[in-house]
Motif scaffolding. Sequence first.
Motif, PDB file in Angstrom:
ATOM      1  N   LEU A 191       0.843  -1.195   0.000  1.00 16.44           N
ATOM      2  CA  LEU A 191       0.000   0.000   0.000  1.00 16.44           C
ATOM      3  C   LEU A 191       0.875   1.241   0.000  1.00 16.44           C
ATOM      4  O   LEU A 191       1.709   1.426   0.894  1.00 16.44           O
ATOM      5  CB  LEU A 191      -0.904   0.006   1.232  1.00 16.44           C
ATOM      6  CG  LEU A 191      -1.848   1.211   1.370  1.00 16.44           C
ATOM      7  CD1 LEU A 191      -2.899   1.205   0.268  1.00 16.44           C
ATOM      8  CD2 LEU A 191      -2.514   1.217   2.745  1.00 16.44           C
ATOM      9  N   VAL A 192       0.679   2.107  -0.983  1.00 16.17           N
ATOM     10  CA  VAL A 192       1.427   3.361  -1.096  1.00 16.17           C
ATOM     11  C   VAL A 192       0.467   4.513  -0.855  1.00 16.17           C
ATOM     12  O   VAL A 192      -0.528   4.670  -1.572  1.00 16.17           O
ATOM     13  CB  VAL A 192       2.070   3.514  -2.491  1.00 16.17           C
ATOM     14  CG1 VAL A 192       2.886   4.806  -2.553  1.00 16.17           C
ATOM     15  CG2 VAL A 192       2.929   2.302  -2.834  1.00 16.17           C
ATOM     16  N   CYS A 193       0.747   5.336   0.154  1.00 17.26           N
ATOM     17  CA  CYS A 193      -0.106   6.488   0.439  1.00 17.26           C
ATOM     18  C   CYS A 193       0.442   7.726  -0.249  1.00 17.26           C
ATOM     19  O   CYS A 193       1.559   8.166   0.039  1.00 17.26           O
ATOM     20  CB  CYS A 193      -0.222   6.730   1.938  1.00 17.26           C
ATOM     21  SG  CYS A 193      -1.313   8.129   2.348  1.00 17.26           S
ATOM     22  N   LEU A 194      -0.359   8.281  -1.156  1.00 18.49           N
ATOM     23  CA  LEU A 194      -0.022   9.529  -1.838  1.00 18.49           C
ATOM     24  C   LEU A 194      -1.221  10.483  -1.812  1.00 18.49           C
ATOM     25  O   LEU A 194      -1.425  11.268  -2.723  1.00 18.49           O
ATOM     26  CB  LEU A 194       0.403   9.253  -3.287  1.00 18.49           C
ATOM     27  CG  LEU A 194       1.884   8.885  -3.474  1.00 18.49           C
ATOM     28  CD1 LEU A 194       2.148   8.372  -4.876  1.00 18.49           C
ATOM     29  CD2 LEU A 194       2.769  10.087  -3.188  1.00 18.49           C
ATOM     30  N   LEU A 195      -1.989  10.387  -0.743  1.00 23.84           N
ATOM     31  CA  LEU A 195      -3.158  11.249  -0.589  1.00 23.84           C
ATOM     32  C   LEU A 195      -2.754  12.665  -0.183  1.00 23.84           C
ATOM     33  O   LEU A 195      -1.744  12.849   0.505  1.00 23.84           O
ATOM     34  CB  LEU A 195      -4.080  10.696   0.488  1.00 23.84           C
ATOM     35  CG  LEU A 195      -4.847   9.407   0.176  1.00 23.84           C
ATOM     36  CD1 LEU A 195      -5.436   8.839   1.459  1.00 23.84           C
ATOM     37  CD2 LEU A 195      -5.937   9.671  -0.852  1.00 23.84           C
ATOM     38  N   PRO A 196      -3.542  13.674  -0.540  1.00 25.73           N
ATOM     39  CA  PRO A 196      -3.368  14.987   0.093  1.00 25.73           C
ATOM     40  C   PRO A 196      -3.830  14.902   1.540  1.00 25.73           C
ATOM     41  O   PRO A 196      -4.688  14.064   1.877  1.00 25.73           O
ATOM     42  CB  PRO A 196      -4.290  15.900  -0.738  1.00 25.73           C
ATOM     43  CG  PRO A 196      -5.342  14.969  -1.275  1.00 25.73           C
ATOM     44  CD  PRO A 196      -4.656  13.649  -1.506  1.00 25.73           C
ATOM     45  N   LEU A 197      -3.267  15.716   2.392  1.00 27.73           N
ATOM     46  CA  LEU A 197      -3.679  15.720   3.794  1.00 27.73           C
ATOM     47  C   LEU A 197      -4.808  16.727   3.984  1.00 27.73           C
ATOM     48  O   LEU A 197      -4.618  17.932   3.818  1.00 27.73           O
ATOM     49  CB  LEU A 197      -2.496  16.082   4.698  1.00 27.73           C
ATOM     50  CG  LEU A 197      -2.787  16.056   6.200  1.00 27.73           C
ATOM     51  CD1 LEU A 197      -3.241  14.672   6.646  1.00 27.73           C
ATOM     52  CD2 LEU A 197      -1.570  16.505   6.993  1.00 27.73           C
TER      53      LEU A 197
END
Length: 309
Positions: A191-197
Amino acid sequence: MSIVIVRQDGKTKLWKKALKQADPQITVYGYDEEHSKDKVTMALVWKHPKGSLSEYPNLKLIASAGAGVDFIFEDQTAPVHLPISRVIDPMLASDMSEHVLALIFAYLKNLNQYKLDQERTTWEPRPYNRIVDFTIGILGLGTLGAVLAEDLVRFGFRVQGWSRTEKNIDGVQSYAGDEALDAFLSTTDILVCLLPLTENTAGILDASLFAKLPKGAYLINVARGGHLVDGDLLAMLDNNHLSGAALDVFHTEPLVKTHPFWQHHKVHMSPHCASVSDTESVVPQILDNYNRLCEDRPLLNLVSKDKGY
């Protein structure tokens, strides 16, 4: 009209020099030097001191020097009613993709474990994995996530992504909306997290989400430290539900020396260096927006206040 650079990382002079070299006619100041605050119309910022942006009565644009803008919204004194822009840079996206690819291959080929073995003078060959053995799931298919997804497809990985709205990327299975998140997680091995915060994504990497991943899944967080609940990750590593984690971002940076991540053998860290805005690549679009501001033309790369990115 002038630009002020507001940041705390010691790079103010570097950015000022780059702006002046690109356009010697502009007036640009560093936040820490004497200047007329009522003449500043654009603030070029990166993790600025909270409260500093409220000092400019004629400010017309807040420009992030990077892809992220969460630090602007976190400053409750910032004039967020003004337009906010961010950097959209192909080099930034490719740098991020290369970093994540390196982390994935290090995991597949046991390089992280062999480094630990070396420190213990242990000689122990291990079975290695292949590209076809893993499904990569990307949380966030924006500019950075889309480039990574395309690169992974070219390498032959099974790739899927989850985002707020459905995306159409060749070779990538797209999941969209809250109702599709569980299905996405259930088949994600890395799982790679590249979400905006944002308010909606803060703390998304928690025990509830990890439990929905297959046993032995691996986490890569290169987005923001605020996405991760640190204690939940440590618990999932210790009970072996997750096989490991690669972290480039943290709640507090630099990470305090007493944090358990430093000593945990399943956590592999880098100092928020996966993708850094390069002045040569970014300055032209910043100056373009400044000229548009001066000429009252439409601005580029504006942030949605409702979405927070």
